[in-house]
Scaffold this active site. Structure first.
Site, short mmCIF file in Angstrom:
data_model
loop_
_atom_site.label_atom_id
_atom_site.label_comp_id
_atom_site.label_asym_id
_atom_site.label_seq_id
_atom_site.Cartn_x
_atom_site.Cartn_y
_atom_site.Cartn_z
N ASP A 93 0.84 -1.20 0.00
CA ASP A 93 0.00 0.00 0.00
C ASP A 93 0.87 1.25 0.00
O ASP A 93 2.11 1.16 0.08
CB ASP A 93 -0.89 0.00 1.24
CG ASP A 93 -0.07 -0.11 2.53
OD1 ASP A 93 0.43 0.93 3.00
OD2 ASP A 93 0.11 -1.25 3.03
N ASP B 124 0.59 3.58 2.44
CA ASP B 124 0.37 4.14 3.77
C ASP B 124 -0.85 5.07 3.67
O ASP B 124 -1.90 4.61 3.24
CB ASP B 124 1.63 4.84 4.28
CG ASP B 124 1.63 4.97 5.80
OD1 ASP B 124 1.18 4.02 6.47
OD2 ASP B 124 2.07 5.99 6.31
#
Length: 373
Positions: free
Chosen positions: A291, A293
């Site tokens: 991802d 974040d």
């Protein structure tokens, strides 16, 4: 005729001989059995009674540790014989140890002086090497990052004979080009954790190891070659920020860490990497990006569902990476060219006569080499 008297010859006066530690400790042992020490040794004990008593206490503590280790079923450190295949330790999740082609698999419980590791260890063989997998969070993910017994994990891997350790973990990305699915072979860490035991050393035996270059270049080379062979998108080098967790970052934190120049963020590589260095292990970390974040304006904030979805996609690539790295690592050099296996030669600072025998006994796997030398 009277015989001449012989002239008396004075014998040279011998300098007093300082007793050995064993001799000095003997009277304390006799006293503990109700026997009074005698002669010269008695006078020494009266003069240095405190140190003799301290030695007696230290020896008793060492015996206690030995007894506790035996009762806990802690195995002695594995000693490889000539011709034995190399053992490679792998710290990661279920997506890594469910590896196709792994033969002769067996789960085995390994206790350590630091408590139990996260789970049993899975032993198996692959392509002429032995692999030992340790699920960092336990099977079924039962330990949070703050609760993982990092010292026990590192001790257990070295105790069973692993001197090369590959860490595989999920992480968030701070760089646009490090998209989900990218692997980063980390070479630096920033430790922002605050709830974890971070060293094998302390009261009774202090050591300061260098962590300037915390990963092994030889392992990094093997992982980079393996990733390229497998067609995995990989970046060699990067800074891993380790946060305490278990919550994900606030947006302010995410922007702060990004401004520091960090590449990825995770919750597990610290103090793991520094403990591996203290244990004189060759250690390398592969961060699998899941991802962005929460800093990226065009992507949703990180959540568990998104992480798991990408992790499942990454699982096969992670297995392939480890498997492809084995041929590069199965012929281990006698000594690490970087010196990972000798860092304690210049790290111990406590004077030899002040080192606690109980602590030394506890370090039998981690630092046994320097105490046997």
């Amino acid at each position: 005729m009277a015989k001449a008297k012989k002239k008396a010859v004075k014998k040279p006066v011998k300098a007093p001989v300082k007793p050995t530690v064993k001799q000095a400790a003997r009277p304390a042992a006799k006293a503990s059995k109700g026997k009074a020490p005698k002669g010269k040794v008695r006078r020494i004990v009266e003069h240095e009674g405190a140190s003799a008593a301290a030695m007696g206490v230290a020896r008793a503590a060492a015996r206690s540790v030995r007894g506790a280790a035996k009762a806990a079923g802690i195995p002695k450190p594995h000693v490889a014989r000539a011709g034995d295949p190399v053992r490679i330790g792998v710290l990661g999740g279920s997506g890594i140890y469910d590896m196709a082609g792994l033969k002769n698999t067996k789960w085995r419980k390994v206790s350590t002086p630091w408590g139990d590791p996260s789970d049993e260890l899975l032993f198996g063989s692959l392509d002429g090497a032995e692999l030992v997998f340790l699920p960092r969070h336990g099977r079924g993910h039962v330990h949070s990052p703050s609760e993982v017994n990092y010292r026990a994990n590192i001790d257990a891997l070295k105790r069973v004979g692993c001197h090369d350790v590959i860490s595989v973990s999920a992480c968030g990305s701070f760089k646009e080009h490090l998209a989900p699915g990218t692997f980063v072979i980390v070479d630096q860490f920033i430790d922002r954790t605050f709830m974890r035991q971070k060293s094998f050393f302390g009261t009774g035996l202090v050591a300061h190891v260098s962590a300037a270059h915390p990963v092994c270049h030889r392992l990094g080379d093997a992982l980079e070659a393996a990733a390229k062979d497998a067609g995995i998108t990989v970046q060699r080098g990067g800074t891993y920020l380790c946060m305490e967790g278990p919550q994900f970052s606030t947006q302010a934190e995410s922007f702060l860490y990004k401004s520091w120049g960090c590449d990825v963020i995770g919750m597990t590589n610290a103090p793991e990497a520094k403990l591996a260095r203290e244990a004189e292990l060759c250690y390398a970390s592969v961060a699998m990006v899941t991802d962005y974040d929460c800093w990226h304006p065009d992507h949703d904030h990180v959540d568990v569902a998104a992480v798991i979805r990408v992790l499942l996609d990454n699982a096969e690539k992670g297995q392939t990476l480890v498997a492809r790295a084995v041929p590069h690592l199965r012929h281990r050099p006698a000594h690490c060219p970087q010196g990972c296996d000798r860092v304690l030669d210049s790290a111990l600072i406590t004077a030899p006569e002040k080192r606690d025998p109980a602590v030394i006994r506890k370090l039998d796997a981690v630092a046994g080499r320097v105490f046997k030398a």
